[in-house]
Design a protein around this motif. Structure first.
Motif, short mmCIF file in Angstrom:
data_model
loop_
_atom_site.label_atom_id
_atom_site.label_comp_id
_atom_site.label_asym_id
_atom_site.label_seq_id
_atom_site.Cartn_x
_atom_site.Cartn_y
_atom_site.Cartn_z
N ARG A 142 0.83 -1.21 0.00
CA ARG A 142 0.00 0.00 0.00
C ARG A 142 0.87 1.26 0.00
O ARG A 142 0.55 2.24 -0.67
CB ARG A 142 -0.92 -0.01 1.22
N LEU A 143 1.97 1.23 0.74
CA LEU A 143 2.89 2.36 0.74
C LEU A 143 3.58 2.52 -0.61
O LEU A 143 3.87 3.64 -1.05
CB LEU A 143 3.93 2.20 1.85
N PHE A 186 0.99 12.33 1.18
CA PHE A 186 1.35 10.93 0.98
C PHE A 186 2.59 10.56 1.78
O PHE A 186 2.63 9.54 2.49
CB PHE A 186 1.60 10.65 -0.52
N TYR A 187 3.62 11.39 1.65
CA TYR A 187 4.90 11.07 2.30
C TYR A 187 4.83 11.26 3.81
O TYR A 187 5.57 10.63 4.55
CB TYR A 187 6.02 11.90 1.68
N PRO A 189 10.09 8.04 -2.48
CA PRO A 189 9.37 7.57 -1.28
C PRO A 189 10.21 6.66 -0.39
O PRO A 189 10.11 6.73 0.84
CB PRO A 189 8.16 6.82 -1.86
N LEU A 209 1.10 4.32 -2.76
CA LEU A 209 0.90 5.66 -2.22
C LEU A 209 2.06 6.58 -2.56
O LEU A 209 1.88 7.72 -2.98
CB LEU A 209 0.73 5.58 -0.70
N GLY A 210 3.29 6.07 -2.40
CA GLY A 210 4.46 6.90 -2.65
C GLY A 210 4.77 7.13 -4.10
O GLY A 210 5.44 8.11 -4.46
N GLY A 256 3.45 15.56 -3.08
CA GLY A 256 3.06 14.38 -2.32
C GLY A 256 3.17 14.54 -0.82
O GLY A 256 3.27 13.52 -0.11
#
Length: 264
Positions: free
Chosen positions: A30-31, A110-111, A236, A34-35, A107
């Motif tokens: 998921r990360l 997100f980050y 990320p 997302l990243g 981002g």
């Protein structure tokens, strides 16, 4: 000799923290998704810009070396080659720094999640300031602009050295990697520092006290960012590693919390 050994150990520690950042980021699908979103957007913009730069580099180099138009073909060609190399070196430095800054700004929410998840697995964030992302956007933007401006100022002498044969093609790229690596480390640690209410001056002070570690972390990031597609994963993952580095310089735990035995 002891000082050199310590510096080497700290440099390797920075490299290991980057590797651990990749490992932690890669373990969570998921990360990963997302990243990648903000990095993909920024990557598309920068690839387009670099394509145009490479296509027109000869014309640009000729324009900035107008003073050599009346020189012999050999010397004019040599100066234009040095100018072209210098332009590409400076463009690489500015691109790597601005890529990171723009990606982090796009981002930021997100980050922030990625960095916070990393810290949760290590015992939380002591001294955290609980502010929504839009309250931190302006201070982050100001810090990023200051770093970009510093990068441009430092790029000017590197550009001028690019005109010097041999030195411009050997020494300048090394200096470029050192400067770029340092600035990128300062940029990437912004998220975990800002979450604690610490600003750019605090980052620079603490990272200067751990300069070798910061360079061991930042130089590889800078070099990999020269490959635009790789940046989608690098930024990320580097945020994850920068979170570990921030905890390290603040004297906090960077090892996984032990899982307690279940109650029988």
């Amino acid at each position: 000799m002891g000082q050199l050994k310590t510096t080497g150990s700290e440099f390797l520690l920075g490299l290991r923290l980057l590797g651990r950042g990749f490992a932690r980021y890669g373990r969570n699908p998921r990360l990963l998704l997302l990243g990648a979103i903000p990095a993909v957007i920024t990557c598309a913009l920068f690839v387009t810009a670099w394509i145009f730069l490479i296509i027109y580099i000869d014309e640009i180099a000729s324009a900035v070396t107008w003073f050599a138009d009346d020189w012999s073909d050999f010397w004019r060609g040599l100066v234009e080659f040095g100018a072209g190399a210098g332009i590409l070196v400076v463009a690489a430095l500015i691109s790597a720094l601005t890529f990171t800054a723009i990606t982090l700004l796009i981002g930021d929410p997100f980050y922030e999640v990625i960095s916070e998840r990393i810290e949760e697995g290590l015992g939380g964030t002591p001294g955290a300031v609980d502010l929504p992302w839009y309250r931190t956007l302006w201070p982050n933007l100001v810090d990023s602009v200051r770093l970009i401006a510093l990068g441009i100022v430092l790029a000017i002498p590197l550009f001028l050295l690019g005109f010097v044969p041999v030195i411009g093609q050997t020494v300048v790229p090394v200096l470029n990697a050192i400067v770029g690596g340092w600035l990128i480390t300062v940029e990437l640690t912004g998220i975990p520092f800002n979450r604690r209410g610490l600003r750019l001056a605090d980052r620079r002070k603490l990272l200067r006290a751990n300069r070798a570690m910061a360079l061991g972390f930042g130089i590889p990031v800078f070099l990999v960012l020269l490959v635009p597609v790789a940046a989608i994963i690098v930024v990320p993952a580097a945020v994850s590693g920068a979170t570990l580095m921030t905890r390290r310089v603040l004297g906090l735990n960077i090892e996984d919390r032990p899982v307690p035995d279940p109650v029988r």
